[in-house]
Design an enzyme around this catalytic site. Structure first.
Site, PDB file in Angstrom:
ATOM      1  N   TYR A   1       0.942  26.730  61.755  1.00 16.83           N
ATOM      2  CA  TYR A   1       1.675  26.616  60.750  1.00 16.83           C
ATOM      3  C   TYR A   1       3.470  27.021  61.708  1.00 16.83           C
ATOM      4  O   TYR A   1       4.301  27.313  60.828  1.00 16.83           O
ATOM      5  CB  TYR A   1       1.665  27.647  59.590  1.00 16.83           C
ATOM      6  CG  TYR A   1       0.388  29.339  59.116  1.00 16.83           C
ATOM      7  CD1 TYR A   1      -0.423  28.746  58.917  1.00 16.83           C
ATOM      8  CD2 TYR A   1       0.631  29.964  60.484  1.00 16.83           C
ATOM      9  CE1 TYR A   1      -0.951  29.540  59.006  1.00 16.83           C
ATOM     10  CE2 TYR A   1      -0.159  31.091  60.378  1.00 16.83           C
ATOM     11  CZ  TYR A   1      -1.031  30.871  59.961  1.00 16.83           C
ATOM     12  OH  TYR A   1      -2.094  31.727  59.730  1.00 16.83           O
TER      13      TYR A   1
ATOM     14  N   GLU B   1      -3.187  46.156  50.512  1.00 17.85           N
ATOM     15  CA  GLU B   1      -4.022  45.010  50.523  1.00 17.85           C
ATOM     16  C   GLU B   1      -3.286  45.259  52.187  1.00 17.85           C
ATOM     17  O   GLU B   1      -2.995  43.513  52.656  1.00 17.85           O
ATOM     18  CB  GLU B   1      -4.766  43.903  50.564  1.00 17.85           C
ATOM     19  CG  GLU B   1      -5.155  44.169  49.523  1.00 17.85           C
ATOM     20  CD  GLU B   1      -6.054  43.169  48.890  1.00 17.85           C
ATOM     21  OE1 GLU B   1      -5.270  42.352  48.343  1.00 17.85           O
ATOM     22  OE2 GLU B   1      -7.190  43.282  47.586  1.00 17.85           O
ATOM     23  N   PRO B   2      -2.228  45.314  52.958  1.00 15.79           N
ATOM     24  CA  PRO B   2      -2.135  45.128  54.389  1.00 15.79           C
ATOM     25  C   PRO B   2      -2.598  44.628  55.528  1.00 15.79           C
ATOM     26  O   PRO B   2      -3.341  45.099  55.628  1.00 15.79           O
ATOM     27  CB  PRO B   2      -0.350  46.355  54.619  1.00 15.79           C
ATOM     28  CG  PRO B   2      -1.916  47.403  54.519  1.00 15.79           C
ATOM     29  CD  PRO B   2      -2.567  46.975  53.279  1.00 15.79           C
TER      30      PRO B   2
ATOM     31  N   CYS C   1      -6.138  19.033  74.753  1.00 16.04           N
ATOM     32  CA  CYS C   1      -5.469  17.836  74.613  1.00 16.04           C
ATOM     33  C   CYS C   1      -4.633  17.264  73.408  1.00 16.04           C
ATOM     34  O   CYS C   1      -6.068  16.691  72.505  1.00 16.04           O
ATOM     35  CB  CYS C   1      -6.665  16.704  74.967  1.00 16.04           C
ATOM     36  SG  CYS C   1      -6.795  17.430  76.728  1.00 16.04           S
TER      37      CYS C   1
HETATM   38  C1  LIG Z   1      -4.435  37.541  53.513  1.00 10.91           C
HETATM   39  C2  LIG Z   1      -4.802  38.741  52.853  1.00 10.91           C
HETATM   40  C3  LIG Z   1      -4.268  39.898  52.208  1.00 10.91           C
HETATM   41  C4  LIG Z   1      -3.406  40.355  54.098  1.00 10.91           C
HETATM   42  O1  LIG Z   1      -1.840  39.832  54.226  1.00 10.91           O
HETATM   43  P1  LIG Z   1      -0.976  40.310  55.146  1.00 10.91           P
HETATM   44  O2  LIG Z   1      -0.094  38.927  54.889  1.00 10.91           O
HETATM   45  O3  LIG Z   1      -1.998  40.511  56.602  1.00 10.91           O
HETATM   46  O4  LIG Z   1      -0.680  41.334  54.716  1.00 10.91           O
HETATM   47  C5  LIG Z   1      -4.488  40.747  51.863  1.00 10.91           C
HETATM   48  N1  LIG Z   1      -5.091  39.808  50.394  1.00 10.91           N
HETATM   49  C6  LIG Z   1      -5.193  39.331  50.805  1.00 10.91           C
HETATM   50  C7  LIG Z   1      -6.334  38.643  48.769  1.00 10.91           C
HETATM   51  C8  LIG Z   1      -5.366  38.456  51.607  1.00 10.91           C
HETATM   52  O5  LIG Z   1      -6.182  36.904  51.091  1.00 10.91           O
END
Ligand SMILES: *Cc1c(COP(=O)(O)O)cnc(C)c1O
Length: 404
Positions: free
Chosen positions: A311, A268-269, A338
């Site tokens: 962050y 899941e990138p 502000c």
């Molecule tokens: C945010 C998130 C991602 C993506 O993370 P990246 O650091 O953008 O690759 C993938 N899976 C889950 C469950 C997330 O919350």
């Protein structure tokens, strides 16, 4: 970074031209960079043939999602809105996974109706709700269960998700308990183990630790998962000369993991696909000189790009036109909002810059526009897609009339 004749270019369009044509602040994305990032990501993991689901929360622009779809990725969504956007971008339901700790019943029903690949659940109560919906619809629903592997992602604390004190996923004990409990369920089919330990990860070691935990728990469970969803988190280089994530090593770790566990890998990138493809073009409103430093006050602010304030993230800020004059003084790039945290970057010295000059904030393609707001009643910026010499408005600049 691409300069031609001392001018900053995004593909074949200069930052100056974008500022002139579309105004500032403006988000700009390079089509080519997104394409290459996808190509490289696929290449890095070619030998394990994963399903790659783009994390829509990193950038949910419909045009960007269409590019992601065009190059064969699925989607990882965390809300009904993101799911609708992914479907609208023509991403197939069988390539969509739904993550998040707090999916509402309405969201679960919607996702089930759309027949997406997986809902990755993060609590027993969520399974109970899915079971109720499944019973009503008389069908068996495929789910993944998110494990909290209690591993340190060695990234910013505020973007770590895989430690036991984080709200995400289930502890080993609870995870195993649920596997047995729902093994014979008529309505729930647990087909995936999912993990995601955090974002902006720059070393394969946290992933190694994560895989070790996942492997140990699978062996212990004697369960066979059709999918193992390893989440995203692959870091990008926000600073010159920073470390790089070693994809070859990560791939190798997964290959040896797969020798013991014959499952399909899901990734899941988000950031690694779009992060370095985005730029925020801004104009200098004023330069305020003090004894200790020069405040460079930009027309973009924390409402446009909140990562530094939220962050402590660092984004390179580069001039749109290079010159040879160097000012040996501390420069602090800030926005007009502000709030003391409305600050982008401190640099030791900088080239000569003036009021009205255009500068470029780099690597803002992920977690940039999606986190923008109307704080201080400022309209959100426009988004432009660049492809070679062409520019296309993919989100119009908000007008005050529409937010007042
Ligand atoms: C945010 C998130 C991602 C993506 O993370 P990246 O650091 O953008 O690759 C993938 N899976 C889950 C469950 C997330 O919350």
């Amino acid at each position: 970074m691409k300069y031609k004749k001392r001018q900053f270019y995004i593909e074949n369009v200069s930052a100056e031209r974008i500022a002139r044509k579309f105004g500032t602040p403006t988000y700009v994305y390079s089509y080519d960079k997104i394409k290459n990032n996808i190509y490289n990501f696929k290449k890095n993991f070619k030998s394990i043939n994963p399903l790659i689901c783009f994390s829509v929360k990193s950038n949910s622009n419909l045009n960007i999602l269409s590019i992601v779809n065009k190059f064969g990725l699925g989607a990882d969504v965390v809300s009904k809105g993101e799911l609708i956007s992914a479907l609208k971008a023509k991403i197939k339901p069988e390539k969509i996974v739904f993550s998040g700790v707090g999916k509402t019943i309405d969201e679960l029903k919607f996702a089930i109706n759309k027949k997406i690949l997986l809902i990755n659940v993060e609590s027993e109560n969520e399974i109970i709700e899915i079971e109720k919906i499944a019973k009503k619809n008389k069908k068996k629903i495929n789910i993944g269960v998110r494990l909290n592997p209690n591993t340190d992602a060695k990234t910013l604390k505020k973007i770590s998700t895989g430690k036991k004190e984080n709200k995400f996923g289930l502890t080993e004990k609870k995870f195993l308990e649920l596997l047995y409990k729902y093994k014979k369920s008529k309505f729930i089919n647990i087909i995936c183990l999912s993990v995601h330990i955090g974002s902006q990860i720059m070393s394969h070691i946290p992933y190694k630790n994560m895989l070790n935990v996942v492997n140990r728990i699978i062996q212990k469970s004697k369960f066979k998962f059709k999918y193992i969803d390893l989440g995203g988190g692959m870091g990008i280089q926000y600073e010159n000369n920073s470390n790089k994530l070693n994809y070859a090593k990560y791939n190798k770790l997964i290959k040896s993991f797969l020798k013991k566990n014959n499952s399909k890998i899901i990734f899941e990138p988000g950031r690694s696909i779009v992060g370095n493809a985005g730029y925020l073009i801004s104009k200098i409103i004023y330069i305020k000189k003090t004894n200790s430093k020069n405040f460079v006050i930009l027309d973009s602010a924390m409402n446009d790009l909140i990562r530094p304030a939220l962050y402590g993230a660092k984004h390179r800020i580069v001039p749109s036109k290079l010159n040879k004059a160097k000012i040996l003084k501390k420069h602090e790039f800030v926005g007009p909002i502000c709030e003391t945290t409305d600050k982008f970057l401190n640099v030791a010295n900088y080239q000569k810059i003036n009021q009205k000059d255009i500068i470029v904030i780099c690597d803002v393609g992920a977690y940039g526009m999606v986190l923008s707001s109307n704080y201080n009643l400022r309209p959100k910026p426009a988004e432009i897609l660049v492809n070679n010499i062409s520019t296309k408005i993919i989100t119009k600049r908000q007008k005050l009339i529409n937010i007042i």
